[in-house]
Each structure stands twice: as C-alpha cells, then as structure tokens.
Design a protein around this motif. Structure first.
Motif, PDB file in Angstrom:
ATOM      1  N   LEU A 141     -28.541  63.719  15.416  1.00 35.85           N
ATOM      2  CA  LEU A 141     -28.752  62.724  14.301  1.00 35.85           C
ATOM      3  C   LEU A 141     -27.764  61.561  14.245  1.00 35.85           C
ATOM      4  O   LEU A 141     -26.871  61.629  14.975  1.00 35.85           O
ATOM      5  CB  LEU A 141     -28.255  63.722  13.042  1.00 35.85           C
ATOM      6  N   GLU A 156     -30.099  72.290  13.863  1.00 34.26           N
ATOM      7  CA  GLU A 156     -29.753  70.824  13.480  1.00 34.26           C
ATOM      8  C   GLU A 156     -29.662  70.821  11.984  1.00 34.26           C
ATOM      9  O   GLU A 156     -30.389  71.483  11.195  1.00 34.26           O
ATOM     10  CB  GLU A 156     -30.852  70.003  13.863  1.00 34.26           C
ATOM     11  N   PRO A 157     -28.351  70.262  11.443  1.00 31.20           N
ATOM     12  CA  PRO A 157     -28.286  70.286  10.003  1.00 31.20           C
ATOM     13  C   PRO A 157     -29.421  69.494   9.180  1.00 31.20           C
ATOM     14  O   PRO A 157     -29.979  68.419   9.712  1.00 31.20           O
ATOM     15  CB  PRO A 157     -27.201  69.680   9.611  1.00 31.20           C
ATOM     16  N   LYS A 158     -29.743  70.016   8.174  1.00 35.61           N
ATOM     17  CA  LYS A 158     -31.043  69.040   7.401  1.00 35.61           C
ATOM     18  C   LYS A 158     -30.684  69.130   5.937  1.00 35.61           C
ATOM     19  O   LYS A 158     -29.888  69.955   5.281  1.00 35.61           O
ATOM     20  CB  LYS A 158     -32.256  69.710   7.816  1.00 35.61           C
ATOM     21  N   ASP A 159     -31.626  68.312   5.023  1.00 33.64           N
ATOM     22  CA  ASP A 159     -31.602  68.169   3.707  1.00 33.64           C
ATOM     23  C   ASP A 159     -31.980  69.407   3.203  1.00 33.64           C
ATOM     24  O   ASP A 159     -32.916  69.948   3.439  1.00 33.64           O
ATOM     25  CB  ASP A 159     -32.287  67.054   3.352  1.00 33.64           C
ATOM     26  N   SER A 160     -31.115  69.903   2.108  1.00 38.52           N
ATOM     27  CA  SER A 160     -31.508  71.143   1.376  1.00 38.52           C
ATOM     28  C   SER A 160     -32.419  70.678   0.180  1.00 38.52           C
ATOM     29  O   SER A 160     -31.821  69.905  -0.602  1.00 38.52           O
ATOM     30  CB  SER A 160     -30.474  71.992   1.337  1.00 38.52           C
ATOM     31  N   PHE A 209     -17.319  51.196   9.266  1.00 37.74           N
ATOM     32  CA  PHE A 209     -17.710  51.668  10.571  1.00 37.74           C
ATOM     33  C   PHE A 209     -17.037  50.851  11.788  1.00 37.74           C
ATOM     34  O   PHE A 209     -16.811  49.921  11.822  1.00 37.74           O
ATOM     35  CB  PHE A 209     -19.129  51.626  10.725  1.00 37.74           C
ATOM     36  N   LYS A 243     -21.938  71.203  22.661  1.00 37.87           N
ATOM     37  CA  LYS A 243     -23.359  71.302  21.827  1.00 37.87           C
ATOM     38  C   LYS A 243     -24.406  71.100  22.519  1.00 37.87           C
ATOM     39  O   LYS A 243     -25.688  71.490  22.411  1.00 37.87           O
ATOM     40  CB  LYS A 243     -23.200  70.591  20.533  1.00 37.87           C
ATOM     41  N   GLN A 244     -24.425  70.076  23.628  1.00 35.42           N
ATOM     42  CA  GLN A 244     -25.792  69.526  24.252  1.00 35.42           C
ATOM     43  C   GLN A 244     -25.886  70.455  25.462  1.00 35.42           C
ATOM     44  O   GLN A 244     -26.936  70.350  26.263  1.00 35.42           O
ATOM     45  CB  GLN A 244     -25.260  68.238  24.848  1.00 35.42           C
ATOM     46  N   MET A 301     -25.695  70.313  -3.318  1.00 35.21           N
ATOM     47  CA  MET A 301     -26.061  71.550  -3.435  1.00 35.21           C
ATOM     48  C   MET A 301     -24.896  72.419  -4.044  1.00 35.21           C
ATOM     49  O   MET A 301     -25.140  73.309  -4.854  1.00 35.21           O
ATOM     50  CB  MET A 301     -26.662  72.067  -2.140  1.00 35.21           C
ATOM     51  N   ILE A 360     -27.031  63.976   4.849  1.00 34.67           N
ATOM     52  CA  ILE A 360     -27.263  65.294   4.888  1.00 34.67           C
ATOM     53  C   ILE A 360     -25.819  66.042   4.333  1.00 34.67           C
ATOM     54  O   ILE A 360     -25.985  66.987   3.394  1.00 34.67           O
ATOM     55  CB  ILE A 360     -27.547  66.014   6.160  1.00 34.67           C
ATOM     56  N   ASN A 399     -25.999  65.235   0.325  1.00 33.36           N
ATOM     57  CA  ASN A 399     -27.038  66.562   0.016  1.00 33.36           C
ATOM     58  C   ASN A 399     -26.321  68.046  -0.125  1.00 33.36           C
ATOM     59  O   ASN A 399     -26.693  68.511  -1.068  1.00 33.36           O
ATOM     60  CB  ASN A 399     -28.010  66.642   0.890  1.00 33.36           C
ATOM     61  N   GLN A 400     -25.618  68.438   0.782  1.00 34.94           N
ATOM     62  CA  GLN A 400     -25.044  69.449   1.057  1.00 34.94           C
ATOM     63  C   GLN A 400     -23.856  69.735   0.005  1.00 34.94           C
ATOM     64  O   GLN A 400     -23.780  70.699  -0.550  1.00 34.94           O
ATOM     65  CB  GLN A 400     -24.414  69.866   2.359  1.00 34.94           C
ATOM     66  N   ILE A 405     -36.997  64.693  -0.977  1.00 35.51           N
ATOM     67  CA  ILE A 405     -36.045  65.973  -1.022  1.00 35.51           C
ATOM     68  C   ILE A 405     -35.009  65.378  -2.260  1.00 35.51           C
ATOM     69  O   ILE A 405     -34.922  66.260  -3.122  1.00 35.51           O
ATOM     70  CB  ILE A 405     -35.318  66.532   0.340  1.00 35.51           C
TER      71      ILE A 405
END
Lengths: 321, 311
Positions: free
Chosen positions: A40, B299-303, B67, B288-289, A55, A48, A51-52, A88
């Motif tokens: 990502l 993989e983390p994702k939106d909840s 950044f 991780k790779q 939550m 994300i 978002n977490q 979402i």
C-alpha cells in the motif's frame, strides 16, 4: 564385490542428498523470485490508520473522536479518488451521525455513497441497510422495507440476518405479529449459521418482544434471558441495559412489581456505569412509574431527582428527536 | 586404467553451478536492497545559501508538507564564506518545488528532530530545475523565543517591585488613607465635645448630629479596619509575587542553559534513533516480502462500522 556395492549405495545416498538440497534451494529461490506483494502507498496506509482509530473510538463510545478520525480518512481517500475507502468512510460517518441523532446529515452521506461509481455490491448493500435504519428511526415503514429489500437484493452475505432482524422490527411496529415472527425466526437461523452473535441476540430480543406483546410471559422471559447471556458475552453495556429494561417491562405488564423494580434498577446501574445516559434515563423513568403504581411516592420522587441530574449531563444532540 | 572416485564426477560443473547460483542470489539481494533503499529512484540537486551552518548536518531530512522528499547531501563554504547547502531531492517531487519555494530549518515539535522544510511553490511559477538555488527563510529558534520573553519577565518584576515599594504611590496612598481615618476619629471626638456644651433646646438637632457622628465613627472604624486588613494581606502577597518572579527568572535561565546543552545532542540522538527505526522498518518490510512469510501476512484494509439492527 560387496565393497563396490556399498560404495555405490553411498554414492546414491549422497547424490540423493545433493538433489534434495538443490530442490529445496531452487524452491526457495523460485519462491523469492515470485511477484512481489503489492504494497500500500504511504497515503493509503495513513487513511487506513485513521479508519482503524475511528473504529476504536466508536467502540469506546467516543463518537466525537471517531467522527474526527473518519473525516480525516475520508479526506485522504477523496484526495486520491479511492472509491471503496471513500464509500466505507462515508457509511461510517453516517452511522456515527445516526448515533448522534443527526438523521438528515446521515441521509445526506448515504446518498453520496450511491453516487460513487465502481463500488462493490457488498458496500452498496451496507449503505442500503443504513438507509433502512434511518427510515425506521423516522417511522417511515414502507421506505424502511423498500431499502431492506434493496440491501438484500444487492448482497446477502453473512450480514443477511441483520436485514431480517430489521424487517422483523419494522413489521412488529406495524402490528403484523405473524410476519414479525417469521422474519425473526429466519434472522435467528441465519445469524446462528453465520456466527453473528450480536445479531443473534437481536433476533432473540425481537422474539422476546413479539411474545411479550402477545402476552406469552414465560416464552418472552426465556428469549430475553438468552439474549442477556449473549449481551454479557459480547460485553455491550447498552444492550445489557436494553434487555434488562425489556425484562422489567415484561414483569410490570404481568404485575410482578418487585421483579420490575429489580430489573429496572439493574438496567440503571449498568447504563450509568457504561456512560449510557439515554439508557439510564429510560430506566429511571420506568422505575419511577413502577414506584408510583405501587404507591411508593417517596421513592418515585427521589428517583426523579436523579433524572433531572442526568438530563443535565445529556449531550445536546442526544435530546433531539 | 584411471580410478576416479564417483563423488568427484562432474565436480567442476557442480562447483561452478553452486557459485553461479550464489552469485545470482547475491546480485538479486543487492538489487532488492537498492530498490528498497531508493538507490534507483531518480534524484536531482537544489541548493540554498545560509550565513551560518549551525544546526545543519549531512543526511538531515528534507520534507515537503510533512513528507520526506530527500536529504542534505553536502554542506560547503562558498567564496563569500557563506554556507552552501546541497539538497538531494526525489525527482518525483520536483513539480511541487517552484521558483517561490523556500527552505526553512524547523523542528518537529518543541524539541523534535530538526528538518529542512521546503514550502510548496505557486503553480504559476516555473519548476526549479536541477542545480538551481532556492531562498532560505530564517525561523525563530527556542533561544530567540526565550530572549523575547526575558524583557517581559523583567517588566513584570518591575511592576511588582513598584507596587511593593514603601515610597511608591500605592503604599503612599494606603498611608494617606490611614492618616485620614485617624483624623476622622479626632473630628468625631471634637463633635462629641461640642455636643456636650450645646443647649438642651436643640437636643433634637443634637441627637441627629450624635447619630451622624456615630455613623462617621462606624465609617471611620471600617475604613481603618479595611486599610489595616489590606495592608496586612498585601504584604505577603507582594513578597510571594516578588519571590515567584525571581524563581521564574532563575528557572528560565536554567531552562535556557539545559536547552543549550542538550540541543546539540538531541538531533544526533534522534537521527540515530530514526536511522535505527528506518533500518528496522526496512528489514521488517523486506521480510514481509519474502516468500513464504508474505503468504501469511494480511494486507490492512478499511473497516466498515456495521449498523446494528436493534439500535
């Protein structure tokens, strides 16, 4: 002769060992050389993360904080045109607004979800379910049913039971007991199959409510008790208080005044320790009614004083209907 | 007949194959490491010039909108003994750095890491090309802020000293009020004497005057009490205020001293810490790779916050 055979055997063993080593090495090499897992981008990871955090805050009941996090997540997703993330987080914000009783704002956000292209049917189904919940709050039963059906047609999945629970509640509010029982039974079956414990408790509570309205004291009490067990297992103070209030109402309806007092008192204790002001207020109002019915004016007055104190603590939005 | 040990048959080929595979493995690892560390990412150089190079060091991160976009590559003195700072910036961020972009030496937080912050340029200005120089804008450091606060503290101390000064206007006013109250008492005594000698026919008037005198008496008493109360209470307050000011000044001096002493160490420590964290992060990311670990990492994702059917 036997020496040569022994040498040959040793040679074969060594060759086999080298072959196995080579195979393992090759397998590892091929594995490592495979396509890299797509990672990502840092900005998506940040979205994300927000978002977490939202939550977590929502689970703790800190809706203001949750709203802040979801807004940030939404902003990031919109800035990179990530449709799914945007949808979402819009739904999540709508859920929070609904909890804060801001129904019009919640409607607005869900409508925005349906205008986003390329989102999965699963997300659209959740948005439709949310829309149905909003219409139920507004007591628009026909629209509620319309959106539940739309949600079911888009995607069923493991959350199908929750849709039928909502359908059951809607038809119960319309006074259609048979339809309500059918919906609740179907929801209970689906929720048990899909291991949706919270929704299973909701099905049981719905069954208890239908039985209570039909005057079946024993059955209703049993359903409530089963729901209470799951509520306690999931550690949801609001739900525990809700079930206890249901039990109190049932006891009152059947003239068990002392039982009613006990249940309402338990509900008040749970709500006040779970920072559920609305639940505590409902328990107090019911408790005062029971005291009045049993002629205990003194206790009724005392408990109503607590109500005034609690009303002062109630957040501004919570009071709006 | 030449006897050959069967284990050594094709030995050269086997050794050759072994070394080839090892060599390929090493080269692949180096390429992956290079990609991971951004060695192959195209970069370009921009410069800025400052009078003093204090606080700047090679490898210092360069950030744009928070950044990391590059680092300080080198510091050198130009012909006018000014410090020329060379920044190595990722090419993909070039579009944001324009003619009106500025470089600033800032801290992330009060004692956070020092970074070079480059501002986003206006879209109507041309993009800065490789080898060009951007402007440097000086920012206020903690030392300068402490210096700014110092006159304010001494001003407050002067005010406290002025209030507490026995010869000052405020103390004098309290003294005058005290004198006035004692004079009022004398006046009251005189009126009493006068009343004693007054004819009985004017007893009604006398009683009125007596009443007035009583009021004056009470008023004088109250003023006297108030003045002495205020005087009694204000002295310790003034003493405390003065002590507080002294302590604040001392604390500020200590703070400044501590900051000066630790300020030089903090960036190095933070830099090392960041390096260590960065390296750990890289190792973890690389791990991780790696197959088969990558197969077990989700993989983390939106909840989605599911609405409850019974709310």
């Amino acid at each position: 002769m036997s020496k040569t055979r022994q040498q040959n055997t040793e040679h074969r063993t060594q060759t086999l060992f080298v072959c196995i080593l080579c195979s393992v090495f090759c397998a590892l090499f091929i594995g490592c050389g495979g396509p890299a897992v797509p990672t990502l981008s840092s900005i998506r990871t940040k979205a994300i993360e927000y978002n977490q955090n939202g939550m977590e805050a929502a689970e703790k009941g800190d809706y203001e904080k949750a709203l802040g996090y979801y807004m940030e997540a939404l902003k990031i997703n919109q800035s990179i045109e990530h449709s799914e993330g945007t949808a979402i987080n819009l739904i999540n914000i709508a859920v929070i607004y609904q909890k804060k009783n801001n129904i019009s704002k919640a409607h607005e956000l869900i409508d925005m979800v349906f205008s986003i292209p390329d989102i999965s049917d699963n997300i659209k189904s959740e948005a439709a379910f949310e829309k149905a919940r909003l219409y139920l709050k507004e007591k628009d039963f026909s629209k509620t049913k319309e959106w539940i059906n739309r949600s079911l047609s888009l995607n069923k999945g493991i959350r199908e039971g929750s849709r039928w629970n909502l359908m059951g509640r809607t038809v119960l509010m319309e006074g259609k007991y048979d339809e309500a029982i059918a919906a609740a039974n179907f929801a209970l079956k689906l929720n048990r199959e899909n291991k949706q414990r919270i929704e299973e408790a909701n099905s049981l509570r719905l069954m208890a409510e239908i039985n209570a309205q039909k005057g079946y004291y024993g059955e209703s009490r049993e359903f409530y008790m089963n729901a209470l067990e799951i509520d306690k297992e999931s550690g949801d103070g609001k739900k525990i208080s809700m079930t206890l209030r249901g039990l109190g109402e049932l006891a009152l309806k059947h003239g068990h005044l002392q039982d009613a007092v006990n249940f309402y008192m338990r509900a008040y204790n749970v709500s006040s320790h779970a920072d559920d002001i609305e639940g505590a207020l409902k328990a107090i109002e019911s408790l005062a009614d029971v005291y009045k019915k049993s002629g205990d004016e003194k206790n009724a007055e005392e408990i109503l004083k607590k109500k005034t104190d609690l009303e002062r603590q109630r957040p501004a939005e919570a009071g709006k209907k | 007949m030449k006897e050959v040990d069967p284990r050594f048959i094709n030995l050269k080929k086997k050794v050759g194959l072994f070394f080839s595979v090892a060599l390929i493995g090493i080269i692949t690892a180096l390429i992956f490491l290079g990609i991971e560390r951004g060695t192959f990412i195209p970069k370009y150089r921009i410069y800025f010039i400052v009078k003093k190079g204090t606080g700047l060091f090679e490898g210092m991160p360069v950030k744009l909108s928070g950044f990391k976009i590059g680092k300080i590559e080198a510091l050198s003195l130009d012909e006018n003994a000014r410090v020329k700072v060379s920044l190595l910036v990722n090419k993909k961020y070039q579009k944001w750095i324009r003619q009106d972009s500025k470089a600033m030496l800032t801290k992330e937080g009060l004692i956070g890491e020092s970074v070079i912050d480059v501002t986003v340029g206006s879209l109507d200005k041309p993009v800065i090309e490789d080898g060009y120089t951007i402007h440097y804008e000086k920012t206020k450091g903690l030392d300068e802020i402490v210096e700014d606060v110092k006159p304010l503290l001494s001003e407050i101390k002067n005010v406290a000293r002025y209030i507490n000064d026995p010869q000052g206007d405020i103390k004098q006013t309290f003294g005058n009020l005290k004198t006035l109250s004692s004079e009022l008492r004398i006046t009251r005594e005189n009126i009493n004497k006068l009343l004693k000698n007054t004819d009985a026919n004017i007893s009604k008037i006398a009683s009125d005057i007596s009443k007035t005198a009583k009021d004056i008496d009470s008023l004088a008493g109250n003023i006297d009490k108030t003045v002495s109360d205020v005087d009694r209470k204000i002295n310790p307050v003034m003493d405390k205020l003065s002590k507080t000011m002294d302590n604040t000044e001392k604390a500020t001096a200590i703070l400044k001293d501590t900051v000066e002493k630790s300020a030089t160490k903090v960036p190095t420590i933070l830099d090392k810490g960041e390096d260590a964290l960065g390296d750990t992060n890289e190792v973890v990311k690389s791990l991780k790779q790696v197959w088969p670990i990558r197969l077990f990492i989700e993989e983390p994702k939106d909840s989605l916050l599911h609405g409850d059917s019974y709310e």
